[in-house]
Design a protein around this motif. Structure first.
Motif, short mmCIF file in Angstrom:
data_model
loop_
_atom_site.label_atom_id
_atom_site.label_comp_id
_atom_site.label_asym_id
_atom_site.label_seq_id
_atom_site.Cartn_x
_atom_site.Cartn_y
_atom_site.Cartn_z
N VAL A 166 54.44 -7.29 -49.90
CA VAL A 166 54.96 -6.45 -50.97
C VAL A 166 56.38 -6.90 -51.30
N GLY A 167 56.76 -6.72 -52.57
CA GLY A 167 58.10 -7.08 -53.01
C GLY A 167 58.02 -8.08 -54.13
N ASN A 190 49.63 -1.64 -42.74
CA ASN A 190 50.45 -2.66 -42.09
C ASN A 190 51.06 -3.52 -43.20
N MET A 191 52.29 -3.20 -43.58
CA MET A 191 52.93 -3.83 -44.73
C MET A 191 54.20 -4.55 -44.30
N ILE A 192 54.62 -5.51 -45.13
CA ILE A 192 55.90 -6.18 -44.91
C ILE A 192 56.50 -6.54 -46.25
N HIS A 193 57.81 -6.42 -46.35
CA HIS A 193 58.52 -6.71 -47.59
C HIS A 193 58.88 -8.19 -47.65
N LEU A 194 58.91 -8.73 -48.87
CA LEU A 194 59.23 -10.14 -49.08
C LEU A 194 60.53 -10.54 -48.39
N GLU A 195 61.54 -9.70 -48.48
CA GLU A 195 62.83 -10.05 -47.89
C GLU A 195 62.72 -10.24 -46.39
N ALA A 218 56.21 -4.20 -41.04
CA ALA A 218 57.27 -3.19 -40.98
C ALA A 218 57.02 -2.22 -39.83
N ASP A 219 58.10 -1.60 -39.35
CA ASP A 219 58.02 -0.72 -38.18
C ASP A 219 57.14 0.50 -38.42
N GLU A 220 57.26 1.08 -39.61
CA GLU A 220 56.55 2.32 -39.90
C GLU A 220 55.17 2.03 -40.50
N HIS A 221 54.23 2.93 -40.23
CA HIS A 221 52.84 2.74 -40.68
C HIS A 221 52.32 4.03 -41.31
N PRO A 222 52.76 4.35 -42.54
CA PRO A 222 52.20 5.53 -43.20
C PRO A 222 50.70 5.34 -43.46
N THR A 223 50.02 6.42 -43.79
CA THR A 223 48.59 6.30 -44.07
C THR A 223 48.38 5.63 -45.42
N ARG A 224 47.19 5.09 -45.60
CA ARG A 224 46.83 4.49 -46.89
C ARG A 224 46.99 5.51 -48.02
N ARG A 225 46.56 6.73 -47.77
CA ARG A 225 46.68 7.77 -48.80
C ARG A 225 48.14 8.00 -49.17
N GLU A 226 48.99 8.19 -48.17
CA GLU A 226 50.41 8.45 -48.43
C GLU A 226 51.05 7.28 -49.19
N PHE A 227 50.78 6.09 -48.71
CA PHE A 227 51.44 4.91 -49.26
C PHE A 227 51.02 4.64 -50.70
N TYR A 228 49.72 4.58 -50.94
CA TYR A 228 49.26 4.17 -52.28
C TYR A 228 49.43 5.28 -53.31
N GLU A 229 49.39 6.54 -52.90
CA GLU A 229 49.68 7.62 -53.84
C GLU A 229 51.14 7.56 -54.27
N ALA A 230 52.04 7.36 -53.30
CA ALA A 230 53.47 7.27 -53.63
C ALA A 230 53.78 6.03 -54.45
N HIS A 268 63.61 -3.82 -44.12
CA HIS A 268 62.81 -2.77 -44.77
C HIS A 268 61.79 -2.24 -43.76
N PRO A 269 62.22 -1.34 -42.86
CA PRO A 269 61.33 -0.89 -41.79
C PRO A 269 60.29 0.13 -42.23
N ASN A 270 60.49 0.79 -43.37
CA ASN A 270 59.60 1.86 -43.80
C ASN A 270 58.95 1.53 -45.14
N PRO A 271 57.64 1.26 -45.17
CA PRO A 271 56.99 0.94 -46.44
C PRO A 271 57.12 2.01 -47.51
N MET A 272 57.36 3.26 -47.12
CA MET A 272 57.51 4.32 -48.11
C MET A 272 58.80 4.15 -48.92
N ALA A 273 59.67 3.27 -48.47
CA ALA A 273 60.90 2.99 -49.20
C ALA A 273 60.84 1.65 -49.94
N PHE A 274 59.65 1.06 -50.02
CA PHE A 274 59.50 -0.23 -50.71
C PHE A 274 59.63 -0.09 -52.22
N PHE A 275 59.42 1.13 -52.75
CA PHE A 275 59.36 1.29 -54.21
C PHE A 275 60.29 2.43 -54.64
#
Length: 275
Positions: A166-167, A190-195, A218-230, A268-275
């Motif tokens: 992602v990124g 299980n996501m990781i930012h380009l940076e 990334a360190d944090e692993h939100p659920t698919r529902r949480e991540f893709y809805e956000a 970028h440890p938390n995928p919920m902050a990727f966007f």
């Protein structure tokens, strides 16, 4: 023949291009390959010696490949396209490259792989868990390719298995927007930012961490529902719909080995902050 490069980056796309640009800015002599003739000038303007190389081209100029591999370090960043033939053509391309490497001065290979080498074990997954892949998915194309380059007396190879990328122009809100009845909404992502991808690859090279296998997520692993809805909401797109399931299938990738060995802290440890 031009002076040997410090590093050759095979596959200057979403990840390879900014990696090669950063390496060139740091003063290294960098070769970069692309399958697009339109990209050659862009690579040259970034201080990268450009090469037009398409390993699937039956008319591949072998001398061009020989010159590209006049380097100490090869970063191999060619994601397989599995839908057409199940990965058979990809393995043929990797075998062609492997043969060319045997006649090259390359002494170190950095293989960019994916956490798709692991089956869904419904638990935390570490680098050793490809032992289950051998049993459950013995034809895993990426794992075969990894081992092709790891099992060599001519160079030493490190493998980095990235999570979902992602990124940049990869906006996860577009991946599943508007889709209905999606499975595994409660599975961790299980996501990781380009940076972080770029930082990790550069650190492996600079710290000479060869002969290793690393997971990178990334360190944090939100659920698919949480991540893709956000992610969809952030782009003002229709949120995806996940169906309720009695059983969730997942893998939760651990990057602890990488963090310990490289003393790495994710930017970028938390995928919920990727966007």
């Amino acid at each position: 023949m031009q002076k040997k490069a410090d590093i050759s980056v095979m596959g200057c796309g979403w990840l390879g291009l900014p990696l090669a640009e950063g390496l060139a800015r740091s003063g290294r002599r960098v070769n970069g390959s692309t399958t697009s003739e339109q990209k050659l000038d862009m690579l040259a303007q970034a201080g990268i010696r450009p090469f037009l190389i398409n390993l699937s081209d039956p008319e591949l100029n072998e001398q061009t490949l020989v010159e590209f591999l006049q380097t100490d370090v090869l970063v191999l960043n060619i994601p397989p396209k599995l839908r057409a033939d199940g990965g058979e053509s990809y393995l043929q391309q990797m075998a062609l490259l492997h043969r060319a490497l045997l006649a090259s001065p390359v002494s170190r290979v950095l293989f960019v792989s994916s956490t798709s080498v692991y089956p869904e074990l419904n638990r935390i997954v570490t680098e050793e868990d490809t032992s289950f892949t051998d049993d459950l998915d013995p034809d895993n194309v990426l794992l075969k390719a990894e081992r092709l380059f790891q099992n060599s007396d001519s160079w030493v190879c490190s493998v980095v298995r990235f999570g979902g990328l992602v990124g940049g122009n990869r906006q996860p809100g577009r991946f599943l927007a508007g889709k209905r009845d999606l499975p595994n909404g409660d599975a961790p992502v299980n996501m990781i930012h380009l940076e972080d991808c770029l930082n990790i690859l550069e650190r492996i090279i600079s710290q000479e961490k060869w002969g290793q296998i690393y997971n990178a997520c990334a360190d944090e692993h939100p659920t698919r529902r949480e991540f893709y809805e956000a992610a969809a909401t952030a782009l003002d797109l229709e949120v995806p719909n996940f169906k309720d399931m009695e059983e969730t299938h997942f893998k939760l990738i651990s990057s602890q080995k990488l963090k310990d060995d490289l003393a790495y802290v994710f930017t970028h440890p938390n995928p919920m902050a990727f966007f």
